[in-house]
Design a protein around this motif. Sequence first.
Motif, mmCIF file in Angstrom:
data_model
loop_
_atom_site.group_PDB
_atom_site.id
_atom_site.type_symbol
_atom_site.label_atom_id
_atom_site.label_comp_id
_atom_site.label_asym_id
_atom_site.label_seq_id
_atom_site.Cartn_x
_atom_site.Cartn_y
_atom_site.Cartn_z
ATOM 1 N N PRO A 265 -23.484 33.004 -16.934
ATOM 2 C CA PRO A 265 -23.915 33.425 -18.272
ATOM 3 C C PRO A 265 -24.391 34.866 -18.270
ATOM 4 O O PRO A 265 -24.952 35.359 -17.292
ATOM 5 C CB PRO A 265 -25.055 32.456 -18.602
ATOM 6 C CG PRO A 265 -25.495 31.895 -17.296
ATOM 7 C CD PRO A 265 -24.297 31.903 -16.408
ATOM 8 N N ASP B 261 -16.968 25.390 -30.414
ATOM 9 C CA ASP B 261 -16.942 26.654 -31.152
ATOM 10 C C ASP B 261 -15.903 26.646 -32.269
ATOM 11 O O ASP B 261 -15.750 27.629 -32.990
ATOM 12 C CB ASP B 261 -16.678 27.824 -30.199
ATOM 13 C CG ASP B 261 -15.387 27.667 -29.406
ATOM 14 O OD1 ASP B 261 -14.803 26.558 -29.392
ATOM 15 O OD2 ASP B 261 -14.968 28.651 -28.766
ATOM 16 N N GLN C 5 -24.615 31.397 -23.568
ATOM 17 C CA GLN C 5 -23.375 30.656 -23.795
ATOM 18 C C GLN C 5 -22.817 30.183 -22.463
ATOM 19 O O GLN C 5 -22.886 30.891 -21.457
ATOM 20 C CB GLN C 5 -22.349 31.535 -24.506
ATOM 21 C CG GLN C 5 -21.096 30.767 -24.932
ATOM 22 C CD GLN C 5 -20.230 31.555 -25.896
ATOM 23 O OE1 GLN C 5 -20.619 32.629 -26.352
ATOM 24 N NE2 GLN C 5 -19.061 31.029 -26.212
ATOM 25 N N LYS C 6 -22.268 28.986 -22.453
ATOM 26 C CA LYS C 6 -21.751 28.400 -21.217
ATOM 27 C C LYS C 6 -20.233 28.460 -21.219
ATOM 28 O O LYS C 6 -19.577 27.897 -22.090
ATOM 29 C CB LYS C 6 -22.222 26.954 -21.073
ATOM 30 C CG LYS C 6 -23.727 26.847 -20.886
ATOM 31 C CD LYS C 6 -24.145 25.431 -20.570
ATOM 32 C CE LYS C 6 -25.634 25.367 -20.282
ATOM 33 N NZ LYS C 6 -26.070 24.018 -19.889
ATOM 34 N N THR C 7 -19.716 29.159 -20.234
ATOM 35 C CA THR C 7 -18.283 29.320 -20.117
ATOM 36 C C THR C 7 -17.860 28.924 -18.716
ATOM 37 O O THR C 7 -18.406 29.439 -17.737
ATOM 38 C CB THR C 7 -17.865 30.782 -20.382
ATOM 39 O OG1 THR C 7 -18.306 31.151 -21.684
ATOM 40 C CG2 THR C 7 -16.360 30.939 -20.282
ATOM 41 N N ARG D 278 -29.872 31.329 -26.640
ATOM 42 C CA ARG D 278 -29.394 30.438 -25.583
ATOM 43 C C ARG D 278 -28.146 31.034 -24.956
ATOM 44 O O ARG D 278 -27.256 31.517 -25.649
ATOM 45 C CB ARG D 278 -29.075 29.064 -26.174
ATOM 46 C CG ARG D 278 -28.756 27.999 -25.148
ATOM 47 C CD ARG D 278 -28.409 26.686 -25.822
ATOM 48 N NE ARG D 278 -27.157 26.792 -26.556
ATOM 49 C CZ ARG D 278 -25.959 26.590 -26.006
ATOM 50 N NH1 ARG D 278 -25.864 26.258 -24.734
ATOM 51 N NH2 ARG D 278 -24.865 26.718 -26.719
ATOM 52 N N ALA E 52 -21.743 26.780 -30.041
ATOM 53 C CA ALA E 52 -21.257 28.049 -29.484
ATOM 54 C C ALA E 52 -20.276 27.853 -28.339
ATOM 55 O O ALA E 52 -19.333 28.635 -28.175
ATOM 56 C CB ALA E 52 -22.439 28.887 -29.005
ATOM 57 N N ASP E 53 -20.488 26.829 -27.526
ATOM 58 C CA ASP E 53 -19.656 26.634 -26.339
ATOM 59 C C ASP E 53 -18.391 25.862 -26.686
ATOM 60 O O ASP E 53 -18.435 24.866 -27.419
ATOM 61 C CB ASP E 53 -20.437 25.862 -25.268
ATOM 62 C CG ASP E 53 -21.699 26.578 -24.843
ATOM 63 O OD1 ASP E 53 -21.678 27.816 -24.774
ATOM 64 O OD2 ASP E 53 -22.718 25.896 -24.589
ATOM 65 N N GLU F 263 -28.854 19.722 -23.048
ATOM 66 C CA GLU F 263 -28.025 20.105 -24.183
ATOM 67 C C GLU F 263 -28.282 19.183 -25.374
ATOM 68 O O GLU F 263 -28.542 17.986 -25.198
ATOM 69 C CB GLU F 263 -26.535 20.003 -23.806
ATOM 70 C CG GLU F 263 -26.069 21.010 -22.762
ATOM 71 C CD GLU F 263 -26.008 22.428 -23.301
ATOM 72 O OE1 GLU F 263 -25.743 22.599 -24.511
ATOM 73 O OE2 GLU F 263 -26.237 23.363 -22.517
ATOM 74 N N ASP G 12 -25.471 22.392 -30.086
ATOM 75 C CA ASP G 12 -24.546 23.395 -29.544
ATOM 76 C C ASP G 12 -23.316 23.539 -30.444
ATOM 77 O O ASP G 12 -22.547 22.591 -30.612
ATOM 78 C CB ASP G 12 -24.130 22.975 -28.129
ATOM 79 C CG ASP G 12 -23.227 23.999 -27.456
ATOM 80 O OD1 ASP G 12 -22.988 25.068 -28.043
ATOM 81 O OD2 ASP G 12 -22.748 23.714 -26.337
#
Length: 483
Positions: A191, A450, A184-186, A182, A445-446, A338, A443
């Motif tokens: 992405p 995190d 990552q959303k920053t 997936r 990771a975001d 999500e 989630d």
Amino acid sequence: MSLSPNAALPPRIPADDGLDPKQRRHAIRRALVALAIVILLGMLAFSAYALTFPERMPATIGLLVEDITGANPAPVHLERPPVAPLSALALLGKQIFFDASLSASGKQSCASCHSPNHSYGPPNGLSVQLGGPHMDQDGYRPPPSLAYLYRQAPFSIGPDANDADAAVNLNAEAAAAQGVPRAQKTAGAAPAAPAIVPQGGLFWDGRADTLQKQASGPMLNPVEMANKDTADVVDKLAHAKYRDMFEMLFGKQIFDTPNLLIDEAMSAVSRYQIEDPSFHAFTSKYDYWLEGRARMTQAEIHGMRLFNDPDKANCAGCHLSRVSPDGLPPVFTDTQYEALGVPRNRTLAQNKDPAFFDMGVCGPFRSDIATQTQFCGMFLTPTLRNSAERGVYFHNGVYHTLKQVMDFYNLRNTHPDAIYPRDANGKLQPYDDLPARYRANIDVADAPFDRKFGDPNAMSDQDIDDIIAFMKTLSDGYKVSAN
């Protein structure tokens, strides 16, 4: 005070320039003023860059964004939808939208759950709305807002929207996505990998592709408008006070073709939602700030920076805040799905059964991709426009204030005991609204998810207050000062 050889100095005025001392002082003063203007313009330009790309700014330099005036140093032009008188079809749709006689109870219309006085969301803070033949049945999920859906694409899986004319095999799309990490959303950054997740569609699980299909769903839902079947709906439309509008638009024979009648009625509702400006007003303080017509407070500016900060709130990772390259105002959602792991709402009727789980995209209210378990627990990311006007949040209505929502994001991983319950033996029950076998979908990771247990929180209480102050600038109806 000493200056380095490379320090910026005003132009040197030669001693033999023919000027008397007074004239020379005036010349030096003018040179200093010119230098100050150049420096000020540079600071304004840098502030505009920091506002647009806050994630590229070191924290100390980013403070330049907090301009003492609260004004946007780089105003833009927003391309709003055109405003025109409603078409005849949209006017018919408006009557249907507000017609409570179309429900089994005779007391519930589309507007009952999607109130125009509450940004087309629920009119109260109940976790779910009441409906059914006697208006005493709990709904399954809180109604999402109908505002700002005019740009929503059909449901799809993968990085590209599907060809509207092509047959779509969602299971094939989902199967192709298996094993792909997936993205990552920053906030503020595209992405690095394609977004191999569901996107688009309507309802919390995306099961309707069009506003027309979305409008028809509540008509037969047993805990909403609760009509027994399509014949029930047809009979009500045939006896509606606006029957003559159907005949004018489609001819008297429309009532001899029940399925076509319902299709046209729901099409009219969708046209009303598309044409009426109140569904996509773009009249928030933030819109006017973008255009240079309003000023933000220091708290709002600080909240905006945190909202866009990829290491702090990172809200803009999913709730996109930038104006599009062609000037379209942001709708504050990437329209993707999500799995957030919000706690179970034990007040909901269906949750009295401990074996029941609402798993969003993979069931129970849609079944076409139920076998694609990598999506279990995923729900549509809603717009944050007018979110401060809501009294209920998330797909299960577990929270009722923005402070509770922000605390969830801030504390879910670092202090899970503040979010989740404990069982009879005192053991913490994290992610308690999703079966254990699907919790890998959640989630982690975001940012701010995190962080690990015991890590410092991403946001302070003051940060959260300021983010909420910014989110309040997304409410429509702001009155621009004449000054």
